[in-house]
Design a protein around this motif. Structure first.
Motif, PDB file in Angstrom:
ATOM      1  N   ALA A 190       0.847  -1.198   0.000  1.00  0.00           N
ATOM      2  CA  ALA A 190       0.000   0.000   0.000  1.00  0.00           C
ATOM      3  C   ALA A 190       0.877   1.240   0.000  1.00  0.00           C
ATOM      4  N   LEU A 191       0.514   2.225  -0.829  1.00  0.00           N
ATOM      5  CA  LEU A 191       1.271   3.468  -0.883  1.00  0.00           C
ATOM      6  C   LEU A 191       0.432   4.577  -1.491  1.00  0.00           C
ATOM      7  N   LEU A 192       0.879   5.808  -1.273  1.00  0.00           N
ATOM      8  CA  LEU A 192       0.301   6.970  -1.937  1.00  0.00           C
ATOM      9  C   LEU A 192       1.215   7.287  -3.117  1.00  0.00           C
ATOM     10  N   PHE A 193       0.715   7.088  -4.331  1.00  0.00           N
ATOM     11  CA  PHE A 193       1.525   7.275  -5.543  1.00  0.00           C
ATOM     12  C   PHE A 193       1.528   8.746  -5.925  1.00  0.00           C
ATOM     13  N   ASP A 194       2.716   9.304  -6.076  1.00  0.00           N
ATOM     14  CA  ASP A 194       2.905  10.711  -6.417  1.00  0.00           C
ATOM     15  C   ASP A 194       3.671  10.776  -7.734  1.00  0.00           C
ATOM     16  N   THR A 195       3.063  11.341  -8.774  1.00  0.00           N
ATOM     17  CA  THR A 195       3.712  11.366 -10.093  1.00  0.00           C
ATOM     18  C   THR A 195       4.969  12.236 -10.119  1.00  0.00           C
ATOM     19  N   GLU A 196       5.170  13.062  -9.093  1.00  0.00           N
ATOM     20  CA  GLU A 196       6.402  13.848  -9.007  1.00  0.00           C
ATOM     21  C   GLU A 196       7.534  13.041  -8.379  1.00  0.00           C
ATOM     22  N   LYS A 197       7.192  11.917  -7.749  1.00  0.00           N
ATOM     23  CA  LYS A 197       8.200  11.106  -7.074  1.00  0.00           C
ATOM     24  C   LYS A 197       8.367   9.727  -7.707  1.00  0.00           C
ATOM     25  N   HIS A 198       7.341   9.251  -8.408  1.00  0.00           N
ATOM     26  CA  HIS A 198       7.388   7.921  -9.007  1.00  0.00           C
ATOM     27  C   HIS A 198       7.368   8.033 -10.530  1.00  0.00           C
ATOM     28  N   SER A 199       7.871   7.004 -11.175  1.00  0.00           N
ATOM     29  CA  SER A 199       7.893   6.966 -12.645  1.00  0.00           C
ATOM     30  C   SER A 199       6.467   6.943 -13.191  1.00  0.00           C
ATOM     31  N   PHE A 200       6.204   7.814 -14.139  1.00  0.00           N
ATOM     32  CA  PHE A 200       4.855   7.941 -14.693  1.00  0.00           C
ATOM     33  C   PHE A 200       4.965   8.409 -16.148  1.00  0.00           C
ATOM     34  N   PRO A 201       4.088   7.957 -17.053  1.00  0.00           N
ATOM     35  CA  PRO A 201       2.920   7.107 -16.833  1.00  0.00           C
ATOM     36  C   PRO A 201       3.296   5.667 -16.484  1.00  0.00           C
ATOM     37  N   VAL A 202       2.345   4.939 -15.935  1.00  0.00           N
ATOM     38  CA  VAL A 202       2.549   3.543 -15.592  1.00  0.00           C
ATOM     39  C   VAL A 202       2.255   2.714 -16.834  1.00  0.00           C
ATOM     40  N   ARG A 203       3.282   2.089 -17.364  1.00  0.00           N
ATOM     41  CA  ARG A 203       3.136   1.340 -18.618  1.00  0.00           C
ATOM     42  C   ARG A 203       2.357   0.044 -18.401  1.00  0.00           C
ATOM     43  N   ASN A 207      -1.999  10.226 -17.793  1.00  0.00           N
ATOM     44  CA  ASN A 207      -2.753  11.481 -17.686  1.00  0.00           C
ATOM     45  C   ASN A 207      -3.889  11.531 -18.688  1.00  0.00           C
ATOM     46  N   GLU A 208      -4.882  12.365 -18.376  1.00  0.00           N
ATOM     47  CA  GLU A 208      -5.934  12.652 -19.330  1.00  0.00           C
ATOM     48  C   GLU A 208      -5.317  13.331 -20.547  1.00  0.00           C
ATOM     49  N   VAL A 209      -5.861  13.040 -21.723  1.00  0.00           N
ATOM     50  CA  VAL A 209      -5.307  13.558 -22.968  1.00  0.00           C
ATOM     51  C   VAL A 209      -5.210  15.079 -22.932  1.00  0.00           C
ATOM     52  N   GLY A 210      -4.053  15.591 -23.324  1.00  0.00           N
ATOM     53  CA  GLY A 210      -3.851  17.035 -23.381  1.00  0.00           C
ATOM     54  C   GLY A 210      -3.480  17.662 -22.061  1.00  0.00           C
ATOM     55  N   LYS A 211      -3.366  16.856 -21.009  1.00  0.00           N
ATOM     56  CA  LYS A 211      -3.017  17.391 -19.694  1.00  0.00           C
ATOM     57  C   LYS A 211      -1.741  16.726 -19.178  1.00  0.00           C
ATOM     58  N   ASP A 212      -1.009  17.450 -18.376  1.00  0.00           N
ATOM     59  CA  ASP A 212       0.208  16.934 -17.756  1.00  0.00           C
ATOM     60  C   ASP A 212       0.226  17.343 -16.291  1.00  0.00           C
ATOM     61  N   GLU A 213      -0.942  17.176 -15.649  1.00  0.00           N
ATOM     62  CA  GLU A 213      -1.092  17.646 -14.274  1.00  0.00           C
ATOM     63  C   GLU A 213      -0.504  16.675 -13.261  1.00  0.00           C
ATOM     64  N   LYS A 260       4.132  10.728 -26.313  1.00  0.00           N
ATOM     65  CA  LYS A 260       4.655  10.151 -25.089  1.00  0.00           C
ATOM     66  C   LYS A 260       4.112  10.886 -23.879  1.00  0.00           C
ATOM     67  N   GLY A 261       3.488  10.118 -22.987  1.00  0.00           N
ATOM     68  CA  GLY A 261       2.937  10.710 -21.764  1.00  0.00           C
ATOM     69  C   GLY A 261       1.530  11.236 -21.927  1.00  0.00           C
ATOM     70  N   SER A 262       0.995  11.183 -23.172  1.00  0.00           N
ATOM     71  CA  SER A 262      -0.364  11.661 -23.394  1.00  0.00           C
ATOM     72  C   SER A 262      -1.011  10.773 -24.418  1.00  0.00           C
ATOM     73  N   ARG A 263      -1.931   9.914 -23.986  1.00  0.00           N
ATOM     74  CA  ARG A 263      -2.470   8.885 -24.858  1.00  0.00           C
ATOM     75  C   ARG A 263      -3.930   9.170 -25.185  1.00  0.00           C
ATOM     76  N   GLY A 264      -4.281   8.983 -26.458  1.00  0.00           N
ATOM     77  CA  GLY A 264      -5.657   9.181 -26.882  1.00  0.00           C
ATOM     78  C   GLY A 264      -6.514   7.984 -26.564  1.00  0.00           C
ATOM     79  N   LEU A 265      -7.810   8.149 -26.688  1.00  0.00           N
ATOM     80  CA  LEU A 265      -8.738   7.086 -26.372  1.00  0.00           C
ATOM     81  C   LEU A 265      -9.294   6.501 -27.655  1.00  0.00           C
TER      82      LEU A 265
END
Length: 301
Positions: A17-30, A76-82, A291-296
């Motif tokens: 169990a952990l709190l995943f932080d995209t600023e600290k962990h590798s992201f996106p999760v492949r 991330n949601e498409v077009g966002k890098d939040e 890369k990092g922004s995937r369409g649906l």
């Protein structure tokens, strides 16, 4: 080419169990899969979770349950890098095999839900109102961080509560699992997917896989579909499509190289199979995604 399978020590680490932080962990999760069941609870930001051939858009407070052996990815949601924050709970579902009163065995209940295409593993924040799932998930994370004496026992208690609340939500939706006991895991057919993953770039014959499991072709085919919800041939195709998708997103390899690395007989075979599962050609998929922004390419649920 990397394998989708993510090893885990189910014996010594049955709960994580952990709190995943995209600023600290590798992201996106492949895209990957493992033997754990996984719970994702969104805290901050909006993420897309792909689970096999379904996609969920998670806002803060939304939750997704990812069954064991399901191929999943998060981005991330498409077009966002939040910035994203979300809870991740992983646990060995085989630990939850007890029958208590009229409540079905929790492992069996989840497996029955997996076999029912009408049962959704997505839970909106609104739907979770009145169910203390946040309390249980937060408790698991705190215990995993502290590692105080008996923390595994406390996490086990929280996870039982979490799973029972998921069953309550499913019952509210109209799905009630039957009172049946699941078979023990560990048979060769339950580990054959690891072999398929590791050898997907090579020619794979269902007949040969049946022999590896010491089964006849017909019995193996029947058992495989019952366990994984699709034929063995379709599973092999899907693994290759997911690896093709990953190379399209994260490499500059040309289509010919990708088709060979993913295990397709040729480029046209790859295009035909990819379109079958993604409703789009590999070239179109690469053009629509960065890369990092995937369409649906499939509808969100």
């Amino acid at each position: 080419m990397y394998n989708l399978f993510e090893p885990g020590d189910l014996l010594n680490s049955p709960y994580e169990a952990l709190l995943f932080d995209t600023e600290k962990h590798s992201f996106p999760v492949r895209s990957h899969w493992h033997h754990y069941m996984e719970i994702i609870l969104m805290v901050e930001g909006t993420a897309i979770v792909e689970n096999d051939e379904k996609k969920y858009l998670l806002h803060p407070g939304d939750m997704a349950a990812l069954p064991p052996k399901s191929i999943h990815a998060i981005w991330n949601e498409v077009g966002k890098d939040e910035h994203l924050l979300y809870y991740v709970i992983k646990f060995d579902l085989n630990r939850f095999r007890e029958n208590i009163g009229y409540v079905p065995q929790l492992k069996s209940a989840v497996l029955q839900a997996m076999e029912n295409p009408e049962v959704s593993f997505f839970f909106s924040a609104k739907e979770l109102i009145g169910f203390p799932v946040v309390e249980f998930i937060n408790g698991c994370v705190k215990e995993a961080q502290s590692m105080h004496y008996g923390y595994y026992m406390i996490m086990y208690s929280y996870l039982n509560c979490l799973l029972v609340n998921i069953l309550r939500i499913w019952r509210r939706r109209g799905f009630t699992p039957s009172y049946e006991v699941s078979a023990p895991s560990g048979s060769s057919i339950e580990t054959i997917t690891e072999y398929i993953d590791a050898h997907s770039d090579q020619p794979l014959k269902v007949e040969q896989l049946a022999i590896r499991c010491n089964m006849s072709y017909s019995f193996f085919a029947k058992q495989f579909r019952q366990i994984y919800g699709r034929s063995c041939k379709e599973y092999i195709e899907y693994i290759r499509v997911i690896k093709t998708e990953d190379m399209l997103l994260y490499t500059d390899y040309d289509m010919t190289y990708i088709s060979q690395a993913a295990g397709f007989s040729d480029c046209s075979h790859m295009i035909k199979t990819f379109r079958k599962y993604k409703n789009i050609t590999p070239k179109q998929f690469r053009m629509q995604n960065t890369k990092g922004s995937r369409g649906l390419s499939t509808p969100l649920l």
